[in-house]
Design a protein around this motif. Structure first.
Motif, PDB file in Angstrom:
ATOM      1  N   ASP A 106     102.353  59.860  93.533  1.00  0.00           N
ATOM      2  CA  ASP A 106     103.330  59.450  92.515  1.00  0.00           C
ATOM      3  C   ASP A 106     103.755  57.991  92.709  1.00  0.00           C
ATOM      4  O   ASP A 106     104.837  57.592  92.293  1.00  0.00           O
ATOM      5  CB  ASP A 106     104.559  60.364  92.512  1.00  0.00           C
ATOM      6  N   HIS A 108      98.025  62.040  90.818  1.00  0.00           N
ATOM      7  CA  HIS A 108      99.259  61.771  90.053  1.00  0.00           C
ATOM      8  C   HIS A 108      99.877  60.490  90.590  1.00  0.00           C
ATOM      9  O   HIS A 108     100.453  60.478  91.676  1.00  0.00           O
ATOM     10  CB  HIS A 108     100.245  62.946  90.172  1.00  0.00           C
ATOM     11  N   HIS A 148     101.012  56.071  89.188  1.00  0.00           N
ATOM     12  CA  HIS A 148     101.286  55.182  88.055  1.00  0.00           C
ATOM     13  C   HIS A 148     100.721  53.804  88.384  1.00  0.00           C
ATOM     14  O   HIS A 148     101.406  52.960  88.952  1.00  0.00           O
ATOM     15  CB  HIS A 148     102.784  55.153  87.777  1.00  0.00           C
TER      16      HIS A 148
HETATM   17 ZN   LIG Z   1     104.946  60.464  88.230  1.00  0.00          ZN
END
Ligand SMILES: [Zn+2]
Length: 542
Positions: free
Chosen positions: A438, A71, A73
């Protein structure tokens, strides 16, 4: 070149090779044609060496399956490199930020946007946000947008507010706040008030997105990360995000293996994905379609994660959807054949999400679909049992304990903080938590995350729930094979066993021999994808 005589084309030896939770540690790893040929003891594997076999001498260093960040970006991480770094490590006051913005304005043509991100007013002198008036002094002719580290708010200067059509007469949009002083916007925009700013900014071109993918992907390789999931494809440029990943793959500019989580919800691209046949599991070994993703609440640090018990401020956070709306969305994408990944951090949001999955999977089809709960931070024992029954996978970030643990202590107190992101209970119950970063919310560096999982220590030095500490073996498992499982690629990736793809990280030492605190200094020396050296810190492999 793959030798035709059945011999290995590459052999790693001379250090421990951790192959997976069930596989344990091997002395020698033999590769052939991009895959693991054999792993085992010196005496058993050495015979696979031939005259053409390339040797990688581990010199006591640990080799592991390449990390799988389930997870994160990637594009946002790459784009950050082009915007101003105003994080706590780079600035300590509003004056520092103003100086950086001023310097950037000098180098850019008037009218060009200046963006920055990562400031934390709590960790700056005076503990205040910059204002439009601070920024206007050095950038009257450049629109400026500076995001706070949490992503839930940011500050614009007057030129940017004007382009976004925000003035003293603009009402607060639903779900957002235009912060004001004597009726005049200060530049600080919270939650959905930020959307006007995102719309005013020029959309990045596909080429700019490809640049971001390549830059961030190379950075991942330098940490021994071989595979990642972009947790919200479509968030930046809609379908252009998919186009950019595809263009990157075609041009050989996609450095890491990518699973795309298709943004769902009203502004997402999931419907378009379905219409175009982009279903979970489609794609290549480098680029594939993963789950549909949507959000049900906010963040615990920002007190917007939906909790059953109040925060210390008396609030309980925000549920984005009604039960019916969420049931419909989860059911819809489940029936269409997608894996579904739902962002839920507070226990009330987690509960709502579990109920929706339970209804969608009343036919018993949940577990093989590997539906996921992203973050899954503040969960209770009963909910954990429900997740186990339904085969739901948590995708948590132990590094949040380090980065936001001090805030958690403030906003939910010691007892609830101690049980947050319960990695040990998940791992030992067999829920296979897909440990992830994240990034750019937290550091992409997996060793910082591993340290957090083993120490449960906040930046302020507090320990949150020592009983939730993982062993190094458990943490490695969570960061490799669990990530591959959560992304549905565990048949090929995640462990080093015969037949699996040879994605490997060689570290700069052996963390099993060093102390927990030393984990923060670990680096990757080598990263291999399908047996090919794609990162080589010291230039050691010919
Ligand atoms: Zn996220």
């Amino acid at each position: 070149m793959t030798p035709i005589d059945g011999k290995a084309d590459t052999i790693l030896s001379g250090g421990p090779i951790w192959c997976g939770l069930a596989q344990g540690t091997a002395e020698v790893l033999a590769l052939r044609g991009g895959k693991v040929l054999a792993a085992g003891r010196q005496s058993d594997v050495e015979m696979l060496a031939g005259p053409g076999t390339r040797r990688i001498d581990l010199r006591g260093r640990l080799a592991i399956p390449a990390f799988h960040d389930a997870h994160m970006h990637l594009m946002t991480l790459g784009r950050r490199a082009k915007s101003l770094d105003i994080s706590p490590g780079a600035v300590s006051s509003v004056a520092d930020i103003v100086q950086l913005v001023g310097a950037r304005a000098q180098s850019l043509a008037p009218g060009t946007w200046i963006t920055g991100s990562g400031y934390d007013h709590d960790r700056m002198v005076g503990k205040r946000h910059p204002t439009r008036w601070d920024l206007d002094k050095v950038s009257p002719d450049h629109p400026v947008w500076l995001g706070r580290c949490c992503g839930h708010m940011g500050v614009a200067n007057s030129a940017a507010l004007k382009l976004a059509g925000i003035s003293r007469d603009t009402p607060n949009p639903p779900g957002g706040v235009i912060v004001r002083e004597n009726g005049e916007p200060t530049g600080l925009l919270q939650e959905r008030a930020q959307e006007a700013m995102h719309e005013a900014m020029p959309a990045p071109t596909v080429e700019e997105l490809v640049e971001a993918i390549e830059l961030a992907g190379r950075r991942c390789l330098s940490y021994g990360i071989g595979s990642v999931m972009d947790a919200c494809v479509g968030m930046i440029g809609g379908w252009s995000d998919v186009a950019a990943y595809e263009a990157a793959e075609r041009a050989g500019r996609l450095p890491v293996r990518m699973t795309m989580a298709m943004g769902g919800g009203p502004a997402g691209i999931a419907e378009e994905a379905f219409a175009k046949g982009y279903l979970t599991g489609k794609g290549s070994g480098m680029l594939r379609v993963g789950p549909v993703k949507f959000f049900t609440d906010g963040s615990a640090g920002g007190c917007t994660a939906a909790m059953s018990k109040p925060y210390t401020n008396g609030e309980r956070g925000v549920l984005i959807f009604s039960d019916r709306e969420l049931d419909e969305m989860v059911g819809h994408y489940h029936r269409r054949g997608f894996q579904v990944a739902v962002h839920a951090i507070g226990d009330a949001a987690i509960d709502q999400t579990i109920r929706s999955f339970d209804k969608a999977c009343a036919d018993g089809s949940c577990s093989h679909r590997r539906h996921r709960i992203e973050h899954c931070g503040f969960i209770d024992e009963r909910q954990m049992g429900e997740m186990q029954r339904l085969g739901l996978i948590p995708a948590p970030q132990p590094v949040f304990v380090r980065d936001f643990g001090d805030t958690y202590l403030n906003v939910v107190g010691e007892q609830r903080s101690a049980g947050c992101y319960p990695m040990a209970r998940w791992q030992r119950r067999g829920l296979r938590p897909a440990m992830s970063s994240d990034t750019p919310v937290s550091d992409v560096n997996p060793f910082v995350n591993l340290y957090a999982a083993l120490s449960r220590t906040t930046l302020g030095g507090e320990v949150l729930g020592a009983e939730e500490r993982l062993t190094l073996t458990e943490a490695l498992s969570a960061y490799t094979e669990n990530g591959a499982y959560a992304c549905g690629v565990d048949d090929r990736l995640g462990t080093l066993e015969p037949g699996k793809v040879a994605d490997i990280a060689v570290l700069n030492g052996d963390p099993f021999q060093a102390g927990v605190a030393d984990l923060r200094d670990v680096e990757a020396d080598l990263t291999l994808l399908a047996g090919r050296v794609v990162f080589d810190r010291q230039g050691e492999v010919r």
